[in-house]
Write an enzyme that holds these catalytic residues in place. Sequence first.
Site, mmCIF file in Angstrom:
data_model
loop_
_atom_site.group_PDB
_atom_site.id
_atom_site.type_symbol
_atom_site.label_atom_id
_atom_site.label_comp_id
_atom_site.label_asym_id
_atom_site.label_seq_id
_atom_site.Cartn_x
_atom_site.Cartn_y
_atom_site.Cartn_z
ATOM 1 N N CYS A 16 0.820 -1.215 0.000
ATOM 2 C CA CYS A 16 0.000 0.000 0.000
ATOM 3 C C CYS A 16 0.857 1.270 0.000
ATOM 4 O O CYS A 16 1.558 1.538 -0.964
ATOM 5 C CB CYS A 16 -0.990 -0.024 1.164
ATOM 6 S SG CYS A 16 -2.396 1.103 0.917
ATOM 7 N N GLU A 59 -3.395 -9.056 2.771
ATOM 8 C CA GLU A 59 -3.246 -9.665 4.099
ATOM 9 C C GLU A 59 -4.429 -9.384 5.025
ATOM 10 O O GLU A 59 -4.566 -10.034 6.078
ATOM 11 C CB GLU A 59 -1.963 -9.166 4.776
ATOM 12 C CG GLU A 59 -2.036 -7.798 5.452
ATOM 13 C CD GLU A 59 -1.988 -6.608 4.512
ATOM 14 O OE1 GLU A 59 -2.017 -5.469 5.008
ATOM 15 O OE2 GLU A 59 -1.915 -6.821 3.285
ATOM 16 N N SER A 73 -7.696 0.009 0.566
ATOM 17 C CA SER A 73 -8.054 1.083 1.488
ATOM 18 C C SER A 73 -7.018 2.187 1.334
ATOM 19 O O SER A 73 -5.970 2.167 1.967
ATOM 20 C CB SER A 73 -8.078 0.567 2.932
ATOM 21 O OG SER A 73 -8.424 1.608 3.823
ATOM 22 N N HIS A 76 -4.454 -4.557 0.071
ATOM 23 C CA HIS A 76 -4.057 -5.226 1.310
ATOM 24 C C HIS A 76 -4.522 -6.681 1.260
ATOM 25 O O HIS A 76 -5.507 -7.048 1.916
ATOM 26 C CB HIS A 76 -4.691 -4.534 2.522
ATOM 27 C CG HIS A 76 -4.102 -3.208 2.859
ATOM 28 N ND1 HIS A 76 -2.939 -3.065 3.584
ATOM 29 C CD2 HIS A 76 -4.516 -1.957 2.568
ATOM 30 C CE1 HIS A 76 -2.669 -1.783 3.745
ATOM 31 N NE2 HIS A 76 -3.608 -1.085 3.126
#
Length: 333
Positions: free
Chosen positions: A142, A236, A191, A234
């Site tokens: 990110c 993860e 995000s 993301h």
Amino acid sequence: MTILIDRDQAISSPALVPGAGDLAREPGGTELTIGLINNMPDPALKATERQFMKLLQAAAGPRRIRFHCFSLPSVKRSPEARWHVESEYSELTELRRHRFDGLIVTGAEPIAPELDQEPYWRDLTELIDWAKVNTRSTIWSCLAAHAAVLHLDRIERRPLPAKCHGIFDCEAVTRDPLTRAAPAPLKVSHSRLNEIAESDLVEAGYQVLTRSAKAGVDTFVRQYASRFVFFQGHPEYDALSLQREYLRDIGRYLARERDNYPHLPVSYFDASTEEKLVRFEKQARHQRHPALSNELPALNLRADIAAGSAAAALFRNWLQYLGAGTDASVLAR
């Protein structure tokens, strides 16, 4: 802090370190040393540790992983988070004293108008230059991905008209060992308030691996002595990560710490929950007060978000790449 991980070792807390004698080495297994440079904001600090540890554990197969946690010392922390880092993480100077097969570097919550004005910028750029020649592969996640391409090729991120926030369908656009056997589409959490344009990446020599029709570029790579892997999203994130961020932003709005009410995450909550949250937003705009957060409705996620399935495939392939050494052709067979 060093945490030994194998697929049979339960992970209940990043502070619990299994003894080396408790880990059975499977025949044919390899050992990999991986560092996490965790620069995430304080509320997400421990959750990020657990997410990456569980991902690596699930993807490890017969391998044993030595997992070291670090954080850039120039990232500003609350006293509690600083205590956690100082007591549980290794000093960044230790990074250069050991051989690392792979690194995972996360972003930090921005506090400056421009990335190269952030207080951690010098530490981060030194890490980027070190990782180019001292790892087999490094993942930049990110905001860390945005910072890395800015430092490497002066590619500027572009502000989005609205936050890119939700679960997005991403498609593989080229064959690559990293996306082999990945689900189609890959459902990935994004995000962010900014993006890197695909045209800028291609012009600078990066290879785009996955993209979303709605969220843009998802995963891209570039080969140095180390293979750099960049995630704008993301992968993860666990199922509740976006919910925690959304509720945090609502809390900030009610406390007048932000001006705009947050948008609903895309393709995340079920239809009934979205209707309730729209009604709550109208109430919050009229009765803006921190105590109103106690009246938030129960939240239910969509059944098809498939949290973690994309990450499982990507990280399994990434560990296979690390285990095969620098010869990526081994993976292409």
